[in-house]
Design a protein around this motif. Structure first.
Motif, mmCIF file in Angstrom:
data_model
loop_
_atom_site.group_PDB
_atom_site.id
_atom_site.type_symbol
_atom_site.label_atom_id
_atom_site.label_comp_id
_atom_site.label_asym_id
_atom_site.label_seq_id
_atom_site.Cartn_x
_atom_site.Cartn_y
_atom_site.Cartn_z
ATOM 1 N N GLU A 114 37.777 78.165 39.895
ATOM 2 C CA GLU A 114 37.050 77.287 38.993
ATOM 3 C C GLU A 114 35.890 78.007 38.313
ATOM 4 O O GLU A 114 35.261 77.457 37.429
ATOM 5 C CB GLU A 114 36.515 76.079 39.764
ATOM 6 N N ILE A 115 35.594 79.234 38.740
ATOM 7 C CA ILE A 115 34.465 79.982 38.195
ATOM 8 C C ILE A 115 34.956 80.968 37.143
ATOM 9 O O ILE A 115 35.857 81.769 37.400
ATOM 10 C CB ILE A 115 33.722 80.740 39.314
ATOM 11 N N THR A 116 34.381 80.896 35.957
ATOM 12 C CA THR A 116 34.678 81.855 34.902
ATOM 13 C C THR A 116 34.301 83.254 35.379
ATOM 14 O O THR A 116 33.281 83.436 36.028
ATOM 15 C CB THR A 116 33.886 81.506 33.630
ATOM 16 N N SER A 117 35.105 84.246 35.074
ATOM 17 C CA SER A 117 34.787 85.604 35.517
ATOM 18 C C SER A 117 33.617 86.169 34.718
ATOM 19 O O SER A 117 33.380 85.780 33.572
ATOM 20 C CB SER A 117 36.000 86.529 35.362
ATOM 21 N N ARG A 118 32.923 87.106 35.321
ATOM 22 C CA ARG A 118 31.795 87.748 34.640
ATOM 23 C C ARG A 118 32.254 88.481 33.386
ATOM 24 O O ARG A 118 31.572 88.478 32.356
ATOM 25 C CB ARG A 118 31.113 88.738 35.598
ATOM 26 N N GLU A 119 33.423 89.103 33.498
ATOM 27 C CA GLU A 119 33.936 89.875 32.368
ATOM 28 C C GLU A 119 34.310 88.979 31.197
ATOM 29 O O GLU A 119 34.079 89.326 30.042
ATOM 30 C CB GLU A 119 35.164 90.672 32.813
ATOM 31 N N ALA A 120 34.851 87.806 31.507
ATOM 32 C CA ALA A 120 35.280 86.902 30.430
ATOM 33 C C ALA A 120 34.090 86.287 29.696
ATOM 34 O O ALA A 120 34.073 86.220 28.461
ATOM 35 C CB ALA A 120 36.176 85.805 31.002
ATOM 36 N N ASP A 121 33.101 85.812 30.451
ATOM 37 C CA ASP A 121 31.942 85.138 29.835
ATOM 38 C C ASP A 121 30.823 85.093 30.870
ATOM 39 O O ASP A 121 30.785 84.203 31.719
ATOM 40 C CB ASP A 121 32.328 83.731 29.387
ATOM 41 N N TYR A 122 29.915 86.048 30.788
ATOM 42 C CA TYR A 122 28.867 86.173 31.806
ATOM 43 C C TYR A 122 27.965 84.943 31.842
ATOM 44 O O TYR A 122 27.593 84.468 32.913
ATOM 45 C CB TYR A 122 28.032 87.425 31.533
ATOM 46 N N SER A 123 27.653 84.427 30.674
ATOM 47 C CA SER A 123 26.782 83.259 30.599
ATOM 48 C C SER A 123 27.425 82.049 31.268
ATOM 49 O O SER A 123 26.776 81.319 32.027
ATOM 50 C CB SER A 123 26.442 82.944 29.141
ATOM 51 N N GLN A 124 28.721 81.835 30.996
ATOM 52 C CA GLN A 124 29.420 80.711 31.599
ATOM 53 C C GLN A 124 29.594 80.926 33.098
ATOM 54 O O GLN A 124 29.530 79.985 33.890
ATOM 55 C CB GLN A 124 30.778 80.505 30.929
ATOM 56 N N TRP A 125 29.831 82.191 33.497
ATOM 57 C CA TRP A 125 29.924 82.530 34.929
ATOM 58 C C TRP A 125 28.653 82.101 35.655
ATOM 59 O O TRP A 125 28.707 81.478 36.718
ATOM 60 C CB TRP A 125 30.142 84.032 35.089
ATOM 61 N N TYR A 126 27.514 82.418 35.070
ATOM 62 C CA TYR A 126 26.231 82.041 35.673
ATOM 63 C C TYR A 126 26.112 80.532 35.795
ATOM 64 O O TYR A 126 25.773 79.994 36.865
ATOM 65 C CB TYR A 126 25.079 82.601 34.834
ATOM 66 N N ASN A 127 26.415 79.816 34.707
ATOM 67 C CA ASN A 127 26.318 78.352 34.737
ATOM 68 C C ASN A 127 27.270 77.754 35.767
ATOM 69 O O ASN A 127 26.923 76.800 36.473
ATOM 70 C CB ASN A 127 26.623 77.782 33.353
ATOM 71 N N ASP A 128 28.473 78.322 35.850
ATOM 72 C CA ASP A 128 29.455 77.815 36.816
ATOM 73 C C ASP A 128 28.932 77.928 38.243
ATOM 74 O O ASP A 128 29.082 77.004 39.054
ATOM 75 C CB ASP A 128 30.767 78.588 36.700
ATOM 76 N N ILE A 129 28.325 79.080 38.563
ATOM 77 C CA ILE A 129 27.826 79.273 39.928
ATOM 78 C C ILE A 129 26.693 78.292 40.232
ATOM 79 O O ILE A 129 26.667 77.674 41.302
ATOM 80 C CB ILE A 129 27.376 80.727 40.148
ATOM 81 N N VAL A 130 25.767 78.148 39.307
ATOM 82 C CA VAL A 130 24.648 77.215 39.532
ATOM 83 C C VAL A 130 25.163 75.810 39.813
ATOM 84 O O VAL A 130 24.705 75.138 40.747
ATOM 85 C CB VAL A 130 23.693 77.203 38.320
ATOM 86 N N ILE A 131 26.142 75.382 39.028
ATOM 87 C CA ILE A 131 26.655 74.015 39.169
ATOM 88 C C ILE A 131 27.570 73.880 40.380
ATOM 89 O O ILE A 131 27.396 72.978 41.216
ATOM 90 C CB ILE A 131 27.416 73.592 37.892
ATOM 91 N N LYS A 132 28.530 74.777 40.517
ATOM 92 C CA LYS A 132 29.554 74.619 41.551
ATOM 93 C C LYS A 132 29.060 74.980 42.944
ATOM 94 O O LYS A 132 29.613 74.512 43.948
ATOM 95 C CB LYS A 132 30.798 75.418 41.164
#
Length: 490
Positions: A4-22
């Motif tokens: 469910e977490i976007t990879s860092r390589e694909a989109d670092y900003s979204q990866w960060y947001n995913d971790i904070v939320i999930k």
């Protein structure tokens, strides 16, 4: 869950947001630009607070609390300070609501404040107005005060933990008899922040001074610690400011010295915020979720039983209860997750996502073999370990994880400090390798501003351990005697 977490390589900003939320650290609130810090996130912040608070008190500081609201007139007393914060201030203009007769709640236009109140963006002005009543003589100095509080800076573009309209922090405000004492205090607090970042957050930092363009509004000098995140951007992790006599003069804070002469007090201020949560996430975490340094992990060890039936669980629990007591006696925080509402696989994934440093799995066969399975979050390495001496093994493993996380971050940081000797090379590095770029600068605010406008890179700091070397500015070609660190930053 990691899927469910976007990879860092694909989109670092979204990866960060995913971790904070999930990872259940924080979420957006109903108030624009503000966040709700959830129990998982707040527990980490509480550990940060506890460590820093002890560091402050060990160096003679005391905690106090000052008002959230600051009279607008206070800001006009220090020109550069008000200029630095004017565009970020939230202003209270009225003190009452009323019903408009149609069932709507509106502001009572007759209840306008005589003087508007600013919701504190920082507390220098209200504190120095207070210090005026506290200081008369050299005997009243130094004053070493820290405040744990919230502040409001009306950010237009916000990101959880990194930049929110309201955030939590501590702010130290000290008063001294001499400039030398105030500068010594400023430098002492910088090194305390660096100690915390490296030995608790496991984040290596560069200790340095800000360029004039990047100084705190109202300071004569600003010191900082700069960290590098996994995407090659810098993060300012803490600042300490030598304020000179600016605020003492603005609020007429004077003291009678030992020589009987009257003089203005010298000052420092310093602070770190919940921005450190962002540093922790971005410096260490991976595509499977959060990775927490053991020293700051609310739960350092989770134990998951794998069992068939109540009798099996009872045998496992008997052993786990004894192990838990031994670990807690050694200062290790432990959670035994024997819930029957979730399967072990779900629990494994959940604790991996939330960054618990060590996971122990134990089943009936492990009891017979007198072993357990130990998995470390940072490397995902799993090992079968004897039960004998397991408590000591766990303590040493936590220490190893802490050090390994720091070493990994340090290696990344050092690999991403690159020298540039021309403006073309500088721009190419920004777009390819990123990280810190060590380059010569001519010392002028104009050149610094031009580079920022053209590349979005700023001077992060002038390192305290800089070596002097003759060179020429990458932009203007003018002489320079040292390199400074540039980077794009959060």
């Amino acid at each position: 869950m990691s899927k469910e977490i976007t990879s860092r390589e694909a989109d670092y900003s979204q990866w960060y947001n995913d971790i904070v939320i999930k990872a259940d650290l924080a979420e957006h609130s109903a108030v624009r630009g503000c966040m709700v810090i959830k129990p998982n996130g707040y527990a980490i912040w509480e550990k940060m607070q506890a460590v820093l608070d002890k560091m402050f008190k060990d160096t003679g500081h005391q905690n106090a609390y000052f008002p959230l609201f600051i009279p607008k007139s206070f800001f006009s007393k220090e020109a550069s300070h008000v200029e630095g914060f004017a565009t970020e201030c939230a202003v209270v203009t009225h003190y009452r609501l009323k019903n408009d007769g149609n069932g709507n709640i509106v502001v009572d236009e007759t209840a306008k404040l005589e003087e508007e109140l600013i919701v504190r963006p920082t507390s220098e002005t209200i504190i120095w107005n207070t210090y005026k009543g506290w200081i008369q003589s050299y005997r009243d100095l130094p004053i070493l005060i820290n405040q744990w509080a919230n502040v409001v800076r009306w950010e237009m573009r916000t990101r959880l933990f990194l930049r929110t309209a309201e955030f939590l922090w501590q702010e130290g405000h000290t008063a001294h008899a001499t400039a030398e004492e105030a500068i010594e205090e400023t430098e002492r607090m910088l090194h305390i922040y660096a100690d915390f970042a490296e030995n608790w957050l496991a984040v290596p930092v560069v200790r340095g001074r800000k360029s004039p363009n990047e100084r705190f509004a109202g300071a004569l000098d600003t010191y900082c610690i700069e960290a590098l995140m996994q995407d090659g951007k810098a993060l300012q992790a803490g600042t300490s400011h030598f304020l000179g006599q600016n605020f003492a003069k603005a609020f007429d804070v004077k003291f009678t010295g030992k020589d009987g002469k009257l003089d203005h007090v010298w000052a420092s201020s310093w602070g770190v915020s919940t921005r450190l949560m962002g540093a922790l996430i971005m410096a260490h975490s991976d595509d499977s979720g959060l990775i927490i340094p053991p020293k700051l992990a609310p739960i350092q060890v989770v134990i998951v039983p794998i069992y068939k039936g109540d009798e099996d669980l009872a045998r496992i629990s008997s052993y786990v209860n004894e192990l838990t007591m031994r670990l807690k006696g050694l200062g290790v925080s432990v959670k035994y997750d024997d819930r029957d509402t979730q399967r072990p696989g779900f629990k494994f994934a959940d604790y991996e996502l939330k960054g618990v440093p060590i996971r122990i799995a134990i089943g009936g066969r492990d009891l017979e073999n007198k072993t357990v399975e130990v998995a470390r979050r940072d490397t995902k390495l799993k090992q079968t370990v004897p039960q004998e001496g397991l408590d000591i093994y766990i303590v040493k493993l936590l220490e190893d994880i802490q050090q390994s996380m720091f070493n990994k971050a340090l290696a990344y940081r050092d690999e991403h400090i690159t020298e540039a000797n021309s403006y073309e090379e500088f721009k190419e590095l920004l777009d390819t390798k990123a990280g810190f770029i060590a380059a010569h600068w001519d010392g002028t605010p104009e050149t610094e501003q031009k580079i920022k406008e053209e590349t979005k890179a700023t001077i992060r700091c002038i390192p305290l351990d800089n070596k002097l070397e003759d060179g020429v500015c990458i932009y203007s070609g003018k002489p320079s005697i040292q390199r400074v660190l540039f980077a794009r930053a959060y």
